[in-house]
Design a protein around this motif. Structure first.
Motif, short mmCIF file in Angstrom:
data_model
loop_
_atom_site.label_atom_id
_atom_site.label_comp_id
_atom_site.label_asym_id
_atom_site.label_seq_id
_atom_site.Cartn_x
_atom_site.Cartn_y
_atom_site.Cartn_z
N ARG A 12 -0.11 50.31 14.70
CA ARG A 12 -0.54 49.64 15.92
C ARG A 12 -1.46 48.51 15.53
NH1 ARG A 12 -0.11 50.36 21.08
NH2 ARG A 12 0.91 52.35 20.90
N GLY A 13 -1.30 47.34 16.18
CA GLY A 13 -2.13 46.22 15.78
C GLY A 13 -2.23 45.13 16.82
N ILE A 14 -3.01 44.10 16.45
CA ILE A 14 -3.20 42.93 17.30
C ILE A 14 -3.17 41.68 16.42
CG2 ILE A 14 -4.60 44.11 19.05
CD1 ILE A 14 -7.08 42.75 17.76
N PHE A 15 -2.88 40.55 17.05
CA PHE A 15 -3.07 39.25 16.42
C PHE A 15 -4.15 38.53 17.21
CE2 PHE A 15 -2.45 34.67 16.14
CZ PHE A 15 -2.55 34.51 14.76
N GLU A 16 -5.22 38.14 16.49
CA GLU A 16 -6.34 37.43 17.10
C GLU A 16 -6.32 35.99 16.59
OE1 GLU A 16 -10.65 39.08 17.40
OE2 GLU A 16 -10.51 37.96 15.51
N ASP A 17 -6.39 35.01 17.51
CA ASP A 17 -6.38 33.62 17.05
C ASP A 17 -7.73 33.24 16.44
OD1 ASP A 17 -8.16 32.85 19.10
OD2 ASP A 17 -6.58 31.98 20.36
N THR A 51 -5.87 36.13 12.66
CA THR A 51 -5.96 37.33 11.84
C THR A 51 -5.18 38.46 12.49
OG1 THR A 51 -8.17 36.67 11.12
CG2 THR A 51 -7.56 38.95 10.74
N VAL A 52 -4.41 39.17 11.67
CA VAL A 52 -3.72 40.37 12.11
C VAL A 52 -4.58 41.56 11.71
CG1 VAL A 52 -1.65 41.80 11.82
CG2 VAL A 52 -1.45 39.30 11.77
N PHE A 53 -4.83 42.45 12.67
CA PHE A 53 -5.51 43.72 12.41
C PHE A 53 -4.50 44.82 12.71
CE2 PHE A 53 -8.89 40.82 13.66
CZ PHE A 53 -9.81 41.01 12.63
N LEU A 54 -4.34 45.75 11.77
CA LEU A 54 -3.28 46.74 11.87
C LEU A 54 -3.75 48.05 11.29
CD1 LEU A 54 -0.18 47.12 12.42
CD2 LEU A 54 0.22 46.13 10.18
N CYS A 55 -3.39 49.14 11.95
CA CYS A 55 -3.72 50.48 11.45
C CYS A 55 -2.42 51.25 11.25
CB CYS A 55 -4.62 51.21 12.45
SG CYS A 55 -5.10 52.84 11.87
N PHE A 56 -2.23 51.79 10.06
CA PHE A 56 -1.08 52.63 9.74
C PHE A 56 -1.52 54.08 9.70
CE2 PHE A 56 -0.01 48.57 7.75
CZ PHE A 56 1.32 48.40 8.11
N GLU A 57 -0.71 54.98 10.26
CA GLU A 57 -1.00 56.41 10.16
C GLU A 57 0.23 57.13 9.61
OE1 GLU A 57 -2.84 60.10 12.71
OE2 GLU A 57 -2.77 58.09 13.59
N LYS A 58 0.04 57.80 8.49
CA LYS A 58 1.13 58.50 7.80
C LYS A 58 1.56 59.71 8.63
CE LYS A 58 2.44 59.84 3.16
NZ LYS A 58 3.62 58.99 3.19
N PHE A 107 -10.04 31.56 17.44
CA PHE A 107 -11.15 31.50 18.39
C PHE A 107 -11.58 32.90 18.85
CE2 PHE A 107 -8.64 27.58 18.91
CZ PHE A 107 -9.59 26.68 18.44
N GLY A 108 -10.92 33.93 18.32
CA GLY A 108 -11.29 35.31 18.67
C GLY A 108 -10.56 35.87 19.88
N ARG A 109 -9.54 35.16 20.35
CA ARG A 109 -8.77 35.65 21.50
C ARG A 109 -7.58 36.47 21.01
NH1 ARG A 109 -8.96 29.78 23.83
NH2 ARG A 109 -7.45 29.61 22.16
N VAL A 110 -7.37 37.64 21.59
CA VAL A 110 -6.20 38.45 21.25
C VAL A 110 -4.99 37.78 21.88
CG1 VAL A 110 -5.07 40.69 21.53
CG2 VAL A 110 -7.53 40.58 21.05
N ARG A 111 -4.04 37.38 21.03
CA ARG A 111 -2.85 36.65 21.49
C ARG A 111 -1.62 37.54 21.59
NH1 ARG A 111 -4.29 32.21 23.85
NH2 ARG A 111 -3.16 30.61 22.79
#
Length: 164
Positions: free
Chosen positions: A34-39, A155-162, A41-45
């Motif tokens: 699960r993740g997000i892309f933040e531009d 920036t992409v922030f992403l968390c992987f769960e095995k 300027f700090g806005r989640v796009r």
């Protein structure tokens, strides 16, 4: 001087707190993401979720990523990671220009690569500076900074769960 000692102590203690990251072990089997892309300027796009399925053969990891984005768009990528030494890897994927190269350091993996990224109806060449951090045997955090023409675009922030 006391601060310097404490900083060095904290860095060396991290190597015993977290398990060492071995990509071929963590990504063998299924992970959910699960993740997000933040531009810049700090806005989640964009937001996304997905899964990876990996299989290790010889010294290579074959990894399929499938992601679904908030707007319903889907993306599938097939990666091949080659283990070159105990710490060094290279990887290929159809969207990567050339090869991705990276190195593990304890619980961290740092790699970089140029990528053909679909943005609307266009294809952009983007450079990713990607860091992964193994938090425990089941969770990995990923931060990938994206650059175009040398400028930070997000920036992409992403968390992987095995799962296995």
């Amino acid at each position: 001087m006391h601060v310097l000692f404490e900083a060095k102590k904290a860095v060396s203690e991290n190597s015993t707190i977290y398990p060492p990251l071995k990509l071929e072990e963590f990504f063998s089997g299924t992970t959910l993401a699960r993740g997000i892309f933040e531009d810049r300027f700090g806005r989640v796009r964009n937001e996304f979720h997905g899964r990876t399925v990996g299989e290790t053969r010889n010294s290579s990891l074959f990894l399929t990523e499938e992601f679904t984005y908030r707007d319903g768009k889907t993306d599938r990528r097939n990666w091949t990671f080659y283990k070159l030494s105990e710490r060094d890897y290279k990887a290929t994927c159809s969207a990567v220009i050339g090869e991705a190269a990276g190195q593990t350091d304890g619980h961290r993996f740092h790699w970089s690569y140029e990528f053909k990224l679909e943005v609307g109806t266009k294809i952009w060449t983007v450079r990713f500076d990607d860091q992964m951090f193994l938090m425990d045997e089941k969770r990995l955090l990923n931060r990938a900074r994206a650059y175009r023409w040398g400028f930070h675009i997000g920036t992409v922030f992403l968390c992987f769960e095995k799962q296995d």
